[in-house]
Design a protein around this motif. Structure first.
Motif, PDB file in Angstrom:
ATOM      1  N   MET A   1      -3.900   3.790  -1.727  1.00  0.00           N
ATOM      2  CA  MET A   1      -3.762   2.754  -2.733  1.00  0.00           C
ATOM      3  C   MET A   1      -3.397   1.453  -2.043  1.00  0.00           C
ATOM      4  O   MET A   1      -2.316   1.325  -1.465  1.00  0.00           O
TER       5      MET A   1
ATOM      6  N   ASP B   1       0.055  -0.828 -11.796  1.00  0.00           N
ATOM      7  CA  ASP B   1      -0.186   0.490 -11.228  1.00  0.00           C
ATOM      8  C   ASP B   1       1.033   1.398 -11.325  1.00  0.00           C
ATOM      9  O   ASP B   1       0.937   2.579 -10.982  1.00  0.00           O
ATOM     10  N   THR B   2       2.146   0.860 -11.747  1.00  0.00           N
ATOM     11  CA  THR B   2       3.357   1.658 -11.871  1.00  0.00           C
ATOM     12  C   THR B   2       3.147   2.789 -12.866  1.00  0.00           C
ATOM     13  O   THR B   2       2.770   2.560 -14.018  1.00  0.00           O
TER      14      THR B   2
ATOM     15  N   ARG C   1      -9.804  -0.896  -4.802  1.00  0.00           N
ATOM     16  CA  ARG C   1      -8.443  -0.926  -4.282  1.00  0.00           C
ATOM     17  C   ARG C   1      -7.963   0.450  -3.846  1.00  0.00           C
ATOM     18  O   ARG C   1      -7.203   0.568  -2.885  1.00  0.00           O
ATOM     19  N   PHE C   2      -8.387   1.480  -4.548  1.00  0.00           N
ATOM     20  CA  PHE C   2      -7.975   2.849  -4.246  1.00  0.00           C
ATOM     21  C   PHE C   2      -9.133   3.597  -3.595  1.00  0.00           C
ATOM     22  O   PHE C   2     -10.299   3.392  -3.956  1.00  0.00           O
TER      23      PHE C   2
ATOM     24  N   LEU D   1      -1.674  -3.058  -4.341  1.00  0.00           N
ATOM     25  CA  LEU D   1      -1.026  -2.521  -5.532  1.00  0.00           C
ATOM     26  C   LEU D   1      -0.508  -3.628  -6.432  1.00  0.00           C
ATOM     27  O   LEU D   1      -0.051  -4.679  -5.966  1.00  0.00           O
TER      28      LEU D   1
ATOM     29  N   VAL E   1       5.678  -0.273  -8.527  1.00  0.00           N
ATOM     30  CA  VAL E   1       5.242  -1.490  -7.857  1.00  0.00           C
ATOM     31  C   VAL E   1       6.014  -2.652  -8.451  1.00  0.00           C
ATOM     32  O   VAL E   1       5.907  -2.941  -9.646  1.00  0.00           O
TER      33      VAL E   1
ATOM     34  N   VAL F   1      -9.064   0.593 -10.805  1.00  0.00           N
ATOM     35  CA  VAL F   1      -8.645   0.804  -9.425  1.00  0.00           C
ATOM     36  C   VAL F   1      -9.792   0.693  -8.440  1.00  0.00           C
ATOM     37  O   VAL F   1      -9.561   0.734  -7.223  1.00  0.00           O
TER      38      VAL F   1
ATOM     39  N   SER G   1       0.823  -1.202   0.000  1.00  0.00           N
ATOM     40  CA  SER G   1       0.000   0.000   0.000  1.00  0.00           C
ATOM     41  C   SER G   1       0.858   1.251   0.000  1.00  0.00           C
ATOM     42  O   SER G   1       1.987   1.260   0.498  1.00  0.00           O
TER      43      SER G   1
END
Length: 120
Positions: free
Chosen positions: A82, A89-90, A67-68, A85, A118, A64, A17
């Motif tokens: 976040m 998500d990078t 998750r976000f 991850l 990530v 997302v 996270s």
């Protein structure tokens, strides 16, 4: 004008996270929405999440959702929590603001971005 500064980016392992912050300074107003976008290498900038000025209305990209979490901590600060991850998500994450709300508007104010990486 409004200046936006992101913070909280960094390197995290998959499943971990991070919490990003966006702080507004300069000429600020109460009635503006804020949003997060991201841009991965070789890809176009994409919408992540948006929040209304009052913080009662949010919108998330499907990628997302769940998750976000975007929240408004103060009049001038928003958090993007976040979780779970994934390497996908990078990206460089950008904070944006405007005197409106939504994913389909052209935001006038942008931060410099903060890198989120990530690893798997």
């Amino acid at each position: 004008q409004v200046q936006l500064v992101e913070s909280g980016g960094g390197l995290v392992q998959a499943g971990g996270s991070l919490r990003l912050s966006c702080a507004a300074s300069g000429r600020t107003f109460n009635n503006y929405g804020m949003a997060w976008f991201r841009q991965a290498p070789g890809k176009e900038r994409e919408f992540v999440a948006a929040i209304s000025w009052g913080g009662t209305t949010t919108d998330y990209a499907n990628s997302v959702k769940g998750r976000f979490t975007l929240s408004r901590a103060t009049k001038n600060t928003v958090y993007l929590q976040m979780n779970s991850l994934k390497p996908e998500d990078t990206a460089v994450y950008y904070c944006a603001a405007d005197f409106s709300f939504g994913r389909n508007i052209e935001y006038h104010y942008w931060g410099q971005g903060t890198q989120v990486t990530v690893s798997s």
